[in-house]
Structures are given as C-alpha cells and as structure tokens.
Design a protein around this motif. Structure first.
Motif, short mmCIF file in Angstrom:
data_model
loop_
_atom_site.label_atom_id
_atom_site.label_comp_id
_atom_site.label_asym_id
_atom_site.label_seq_id
_atom_site.Cartn_x
_atom_site.Cartn_y
_atom_site.Cartn_z
N ARG B 31 0.85 -1.20 0.00
CA ARG B 31 0.00 0.00 0.00
C ARG B 31 0.88 1.24 0.00
O ARG B 31 1.87 1.32 0.74
N TYR B 33 0.43 5.61 -0.06
CA TYR B 33 -0.50 6.73 0.08
C TYR B 33 0.24 8.04 -0.19
O TYR B 33 1.41 8.19 0.17
N TYR B 35 -0.22 12.16 0.70
CA TYR B 35 -0.89 13.15 1.51
C TYR B 35 -0.30 14.53 1.19
O TYR B 35 0.84 14.64 0.73
N PHE B 45 -5.43 13.48 2.98
CA PHE B 45 -5.34 12.36 2.04
C PHE B 45 -5.56 12.83 0.60
O PHE B 45 -6.48 13.60 0.30
N TYR B 48 -4.41 6.72 -2.92
CA TYR B 48 -3.62 5.58 -2.49
C TYR B 48 -3.64 4.47 -3.52
O TYR B 48 -4.55 4.39 -4.36
N GLU B 56 -8.25 4.86 -4.83
CA GLU B 56 -9.09 5.96 -4.38
C GLU B 56 -8.38 7.28 -4.60
O GLU B 56 -7.16 7.38 -4.43
N LEU B 91 3.53 14.44 1.27
CA LEU B 91 4.00 13.31 2.06
C LEU B 91 3.57 12.00 1.42
O LEU B 91 2.45 11.87 0.94
N ASP B 98 -4.15 -3.56 4.83
CA ASP B 98 -5.01 -3.78 5.98
C ASP B 98 -4.26 -3.77 7.31
O ASP B 98 -4.74 -4.35 8.29
N LEU B 102 0.50 3.65 9.13
CA LEU B 102 1.19 4.07 7.93
C LEU B 102 2.56 4.62 8.35
O LEU B 102 2.70 5.26 9.38
N HIS B 103 3.55 4.34 7.49
CA HIS B 103 4.91 4.82 7.73
C HIS B 103 5.19 5.93 6.72
O HIS B 103 5.13 5.69 5.52
N PHE B 104 5.50 7.11 7.22
CA PHE B 104 5.66 8.27 6.37
C PHE B 104 7.12 8.54 6.02
O PHE B 104 8.04 8.28 6.82
#
Lengths: 113, 113
Positions: B31, B33, B35, B45, B48, B56, B91, B98, B102-104
C-alpha cells in the motif's frame, strides 16, 4: 468539515510533569486511532495507537485513552522530556478496505527544561 | 528497513511549470499513500495505491494532479501547470495491506513562486 479535531494549537509543560494532549472526533465509523509525532522538516512518526474495542493502551511513557461515548481520546506523556517537544497529530481510520487516515491539525508540545 | 524515501526534499518552481515527485516505499509494503500538508493543518489524504492499482482519489486531487505506481514499487506524483495554492509539503506513506500504522517519508516541500 473537520472530522478529527485538536482544539489546542499548543501546550507548554515543565520537564518531568505530565503532558496531556486531547483529540475529539465526529465520525462514528472511526474504529482505530493513532498518534503521530512530527519534528520540523521530518515526516510524521508513529507513536501509539488504540482500537475502538479498548479504552486504554500503554507503551512506556505514553498512554492513550479512548472514551467512545464522548468521541474523545487523549495522549498522556509521563514524565515529559525536552526531546518530546514536537507537533503531535491525532489520526483516525474507519478501516474497511483502505485504512486511510484522517488527521487533526496538530498540537505543538513544548517541554521546558 | 530503510524507511520511506522521497525525492526531492525541496522543489521551487514557477507558476505554470510541471513538477514530479518520487516516493520509494518500504520494500515489502504493497500500500502506498500520498498526503498533502499545508501550514497549520494536518496531512490531508490525496490518493492511495494497492500494488499498481490506484484505488481511491480525494476530491482534493484536481485534474492537474496525476499519480502512478507502474510496477507496484515506487510512485510518482505529477502536478501540471502549478499554481501558488499548490505550495505545500507532499508526504508519501506506505504500509502492508489492511495493517496500520502508515509509515511516512520526510516529504517533498513544494514552493510555487
């Protein structure tokens, strides 16, 4: 509309005392909550989380409390240390299939030596 | 685990130019994402991916924004015809499907002049 609210933009505490950061949410579908810490010029770093089936989770100096009926959670840091000075973000997820996070605006914590 | 890597760290561009940012997630994370964070706000958000599929997109992601993750590994975020309102920290975060948190990464700071 702000689904996750951190109403205190800043908080200042003395080293060794307790820091309490608060967060309110409006979306009843949120079932997992997280706290992230962010230093300047860095990305958010995960701190601690709690599932909606619990009301407390503890990890060392950090404890998160969840009050589902009030849609409120708080992060307690005891004892506070100068290195804890950062912006703290509350985040929530409604799970489902995407696990995206909705963040509050953050609270700047300053721990004074 | 080298963490989430984002390049460049800073980008200054003139209004109307196109810019592209890159994100390399943690290697086993499927996954990814994106931001956006503006001053005084929490991360918001944008979109992702699960593997190479974009699942989405936020309504914040105008038609000038496009994101790709062609081989399910790194991702790019392109902004066409930049506007001053696009100035923000972008970011990237990754996770296993699932599974939170989350690791940024440390973000790309975009300044549009």
């Amino acid at each position: 509309d702000q689904q996750v609210k951190q109403n205190s933009p800043s908080l200042s505490v003395q080293e060794g005392r307790i820091s309490i950061l608060n967060c309110d949410y409006t979306n009843s579908m949120f079932d997992y909550f997280l706290w992230y810490k962010k230093y300047p010029a860095e990305g958010p770093t995960f701190l601690i989380s709690i599932s909606s089936i619990k009301d407390k989770n503890e990890d060392g100096r950090f404890t998160v409390f969840l009050n589902k009926s009030a849609k409120h959670l708080s992060l307690h840091i005891v004892p506070s240390q100068p290195g804890d000075s950062a912006v703290y973000f509350c985040a929530a997820s409604s799970g489902g299939s995407n696990y995206k996070l909705t963040f509050g605006k953050g609270t700047l914590l300053t721990v004074n030596p | 685990d080298t963490g989430v890597s984002q390049n460049p760290r800073h980008k200054i561009t003139k209004r109307g130019q196109n810019v592209t940012f890159r994100c390399d997630p943690i290697s086993e994370h499927n996954r990814l994402y994106w931001y956006r964070q503006t001053l005084g706000q929490g991360p918001e958000f944008l979109t992702y991916f699960q593997n190479e599929a974009q699942l989405e997109k936020s309504r914040l992601l105008s038609d000038r924004f496009s994101a790709e993750r062609p081989k399910g590994s790194f991702s790019t975020l392109e902004i066409q015809r930049t506007e001053q309102g696009d100035s923000a920290m972008y970011l990237c975060a990754s996770s296993l499907a699932d599974i939170l948190p989350l690791h940024f990464g440390n973000g790309t700071r975009l300044t549009v002049t």
